[in-house]
Design an enzyme around this catalytic site. Structure first.
Site, short mmCIF file in Angstrom:
data_model
loop_
_atom_site.label_atom_id
_atom_site.label_comp_id
_atom_site.label_asym_id
_atom_site.label_seq_id
_atom_site.Cartn_x
_atom_site.Cartn_y
_atom_site.Cartn_z
N LYS A 49 0.84 -1.20 0.00
CA LYS A 49 0.00 0.00 0.00
C LYS A 49 0.88 1.26 0.00
O LYS A 49 0.61 2.22 -0.72
CB LYS A 49 -0.94 -0.02 1.22
CG LYS A 49 -2.04 -1.06 1.06
CD LYS A 49 -2.79 -1.37 2.35
CE LYS A 49 -3.75 -2.54 2.09
NZ LYS A 49 -4.47 -3.00 3.29
N GLN A 93 -4.65 -1.82 9.59
CA GLN A 93 -4.51 -3.12 8.92
C GLN A 93 -5.06 -4.22 9.81
O GLN A 93 -4.59 -4.41 10.93
CB GLN A 93 -3.02 -3.35 8.60
CG GLN A 93 -2.77 -4.59 7.78
CD GLN A 93 -3.35 -4.52 6.37
OE1 GLN A 93 -3.18 -3.53 5.68
NE2 GLN A 93 -4.04 -5.57 5.96
N ASP A 118 -11.23 2.46 3.97
CA ASP A 118 -11.60 1.05 3.93
C ASP A 118 -13.13 0.87 3.92
O ASP A 118 -13.62 -0.23 3.74
CB ASP A 118 -11.03 0.30 5.14
CG ASP A 118 -9.76 -0.46 4.80
OD1 ASP A 118 -9.53 -0.69 3.60
OD2 ASP A 118 -9.02 -0.81 5.73
#
Ligand code: NAP
Length: 284
Positions: A49, A93, A118
């Site tokens: 990422k 994460q 997200d």
């Protein structure tokens, strides 16, 4: 014989496109990634990422916290990131270390909805539920968004098709089902309690599999000329396998995503698009 849905190629195209947009910007879009603990798979995802941010020219921050991080420590970082004018997207994460997993809901609710790239904050989940899947002003979760982008890029009709999603996680299965339904597909969601799952799967024009079991789907579960989307990432030694037995099914579908190189890169591309969207929302 199946045609390959090339997620790497499309990811690179999307990254190039974003790079051109970011080039002329004085203030760059910024992503912060928070990693708690030392899960090796998570470390690879975070690295990828951040690498994508570098390629585009986004500002990025990695917040690496020890497996023993306290709740206060985690939330004080999130509070700073929520307020930071350099940061337009925040992601934690997952999975969290086991003993912190009870915090997941609280973290999702705490992240500023405008920075929730997200799409885990209930406000954004609600917006997603109430919107059309082509609404360009709201966040959609990265993996399902990447799947829809890939299908559209290859001009695969979704409307009127029978889609079967195997897996009902909040991360992939449920939002993918919702988004495909919004695109006009007739959607069935199968999971561990589904009876005759392989027979159900074999009726799909579009089969999306997000189970987390190496080579779970064999050719008997795939309809001839179906479009087959493999979300699974299963590590075995140094290799990565999907949930679909690629070699076994290959002759049957019209299109198939490889693993690696299909949905994974599209998830990163969608994340980068969401960071840019977060920037646009906050700079308005
Ligand atoms: P998850 O939260 O573990 O959910 C797995 C789903 O599969 C659950 O709904 C479960 O059913 C179902 N399932 C498990 N075993 C089954 C069986 N034997 N028969 C039928 N259904 C079964 O996983 P996830 O987060 O959705 O991820 C799924 C896979 O995709 C993993 O390999 C993950 O690493 C991968 N992934 C890839 C990307 C990417 O970018 N490519 C992104 C996210 C995830 P129940 O609900 O009934 O238990």
């Amino acid at each position: 014989m199946a045609k390959i849905l090339d997620g790497k190629f499309l990811r690179d195209k999307i990254i190039e496109n974003l790079k051109n947009k970011v080039n002329s910007l004085k203030i760059k879009p910024g992503l912060a990634v928070v990693l708690i603990g030392d899960n090796p798979a998570s470390q690879v995802y975070v690295k990828n990422k951040i690498l994508a941010c570098h390629k585009i020219g986004f500002y990025s921050e990695q917040i690496l916290l020890s497996v023993k991080a306290s709740k206060d420590e985690i939330f004080s970082h999130l509070e700073r990131l929520n307020k930071s004018t350099k940061i337009h997207g925040i992601l934690v994460q997952y999975p969290l270390p086991d003993y912190l997993s009870y915090l997941e809901k609280e973290i999702n609710e705490f992240i500023n909805p405008q920075k929730d790239v997200d799409c885990f904050n209930p406000i954004n989940v609600g917006k997603m539920f109430l919107s059309k899947s082509n609404d360009e002003k709201i966040f959609f979760p990265c993996t399902p968004k990447g799947i829809i982008t890939l299908l559209k890029h290859y001009q695969i009709d979704i409307s009127g098709k029978k889609a079967v999603i195997v897996g009902r996680s909040n991360l992939v299965g449920k939002p993918a089902a919702f988004m495909l339904c919004n695109e006009g597909a007739t959607v069935t969601v199968a999971h561990s309690k589904t009876k005759n799952l392989f027979e159900v799967a074999s009726q799909a024009d579009i089969l999306v599999v997000a189970v987390g079991k190496k080579n779970f789907i064999k050719k008997e579960a795939v309809k001839k000329d179906a479009v087959v989307i493999d979300v699974g990432i299963n590590r075995d030694g140094k290799n990565i396998y999907g949930d679909i037995d690629y070699n076994d099914v290959f002759e049957k579908p019209s299109y198939i995503t490889p693993v690696p190189g299909g949905v994974g890169p599209m998830t990163i591309a969608s994340l980068m698009e969401n960071v840019f969207l977060g920037y646009e929302i906050q700079m308005r």
